[in-house]
Design an enzyme around this catalytic site. Sequence first.
Site, mmCIF file in Angstrom:
data_model
loop_
_atom_site.group_PDB
_atom_site.id
_atom_site.type_symbol
_atom_site.label_atom_id
_atom_site.label_comp_id
_atom_site.label_asym_id
_atom_site.label_seq_id
_atom_site.Cartn_x
_atom_site.Cartn_y
_atom_site.Cartn_z
ATOM 1 N N HIS A 163 52.438 27.965 32.442
ATOM 2 C CA HIS A 163 51.432 28.017 33.891
ATOM 3 C C HIS A 163 51.005 29.897 34.799
ATOM 4 O O HIS A 163 50.430 29.398 35.795
ATOM 5 C CB HIS A 163 50.918 27.303 34.317
ATOM 6 C CG HIS A 163 51.401 26.033 33.691
ATOM 7 N ND1 HIS A 163 50.162 25.083 33.295
ATOM 8 C CD2 HIS A 163 52.503 25.736 33.539
ATOM 9 C CE1 HIS A 163 50.820 24.836 32.639
ATOM 10 N NE2 HIS A 163 51.798 23.692 32.736
ATOM 11 N N SER A 284 42.872 57.301 41.432
ATOM 12 C CA SER A 284 41.805 56.703 42.376
ATOM 13 C C SER A 284 41.237 58.126 42.513
ATOM 14 O O SER A 284 42.138 58.585 43.463
ATOM 15 C CB SER A 284 42.098 55.239 43.284
ATOM 16 O OG SER A 284 41.093 55.017 44.271
#
Length: 464
Positions: A163, A284
Site C-alpha cells: 500500500h 528544468s
Amino acid sequence: MAKAQRRSGKTWGGRFQGKTHPLVDAYTLSLPVDRRMWREEIAASIAHARMLGRQRIIKRAEASAIISGLREIGRDIANGKFRWRDDLEDIHTNIEARLVQKIGATGGKLHTARSRNDQVATDLRLYAMAACDRIMEAAKRLQVALLDLADANRRVVMPGYTHLQRAQPVLLAHHLLAYVEMIERDIQRFASASDEADALPLGSGALAGVPYPIDRDGVAKELGFSRLCENSLDAVSDRDFAVDFVAAAALCMTHISRLAEEIVLWSTAEFGFLKLPDAFSTGSSIMPQKRNPDVAELARGRTGHVQGLLQSLLATLKGLPLAYNRDLQEDKRAFFEAEDTLLETLTVFAAMIPEFTFDEARGRAASSANYALATDYADLLVRNGLPFRQAHEVVGKLVRYAEGQGKEFSDLTSQEFQRFSKLFPEDAPKLTVDDALRARSARGGTAPRQVGAQLRKWRRQLQD
Ligand code: ARG
C-alpha cells in the site's frame, strides 16, 4: 489493357480505365511503413522463384534470372541506391516493378502462384520471428544490468512496501531480482509469440489456394519456417501472431513502467534512496536545482501508448470477415511501433541502471523506522508459544503505546515490553534490520542467504 496498365502504373491496373485519385494513392500508401520488411520480401520472393523453377512452373532459367534480379535489388536497397516509388503503393509492388524494369517481362512471372495477401503475411511472420529475437536479446541485457546492480549492492536494505506504506525490510537485491523474474516471463512470452509466427502462409494465394503444383514444404524449409499454415483462408487473414507480439510488448512495457515508477519515487527527496546519474537525468528550464527522472517518466508514459497499440490491433481485427481485408495493412503500424518503443526502452534502461547509486545509510534507517520490525516482534512472541493472532494484537498495542510516547521499539525498556506480554524476554528484545532479513530464510524470501543463492542462479542462467 497494356495501355491502361501503363496509364495507371499499377500492377493491378488492367481492369481500370482511369487513374486513381491522388488522394486515394496517398491514403492507401503503405510503403513508408512496410518497406522495413524489404529483407523478408526479398528472401520470400527468392524462395518462391526457386520453387517455381524447381517445380517447372516457370523455366529454370527464368527462375535464375528472377533470383539474380532480386539479389541485385536487395543489394541496391542495402546500399541506399534503390529508388522507392510512392506511386507504387507498397513494398511488394515496388520490388516487383523494379524487377520487371531490370530483367524484363520474365520478372512478371514471379507473381505466378502467389498473391500479395499470402506474401505480406509471410513477410510479417518472418519479420516477427526476427523481431522476437531482437527483443529477447535486449530484454536479457536489461536482466544482466539489474543483476549487476543487485550484485554490486548486496548489502543495501530498504523498506519493502505494501500500500506504499513501509511494511518489512527487504534487500535491494531481492527487490531488483523481482524485476529480473518479470522480464524472464516476458522473454518466455516473446519465445511463444515467435512460435506462433513460425508457420508459412505462402502458397495460400489470394484466399483459396493456388492452381499450380507448388511445393510449400520446400519454401518453408528454405525460409526457416517449421510448419505450414494449413487453411488458406486463415493463412491470409490470421494476425494472431502479431497480437501475441504486441500483447507481450504491452506487458513487458508494463513491467518496465512499474520499475520506472519506483525510480521516480526512490529519487525524490522524500524517499531519497536513489541518486540518478547525470547522464540519465534532465534539468528544468526554470528551477536550477532540479534533477528529473525523465527517462523513467517517458517509459511510464509510452507504456500507455503500447497498451493502446494492443487495443488498436484487436479492434482492427474484430469485425473482419474472411479472408483478406485492407484493414489488415494497419497491423504493421501497431507491430512496428510496439517493437520500436519496447526496444528503445529496454536499451536505455539497460544503459541507465548500472549507473544508479544508492544511499545505503538512508535505506537502512528507513528500514527500521515506523515500526517496520513489528511483525518480527510478533514472530518472537510466537516462538515463545503465543498464537500468531494474539501476538499480532499484543504488538499492535505495543505500537500504539510507543507511538504515544514518541518512541521506537529500540527505545522501550524491558518493563515496558513486559507490561504487554510476559512472553517477551527479560532483557528488552532489540531486534535489528539484519535479524529481520536473516529470519526470512524460507525459499523465495529476502534472507541474504536466499538472495545470494538467487544471484548465483541468475548469474549462471544469464551467462549461457
Ligand atoms: N500493403 C498491403 C498490406 O499491407 C499488401 C496486401 C495488399 N493486398 C491487396 N489485396 N490489396 O496489407
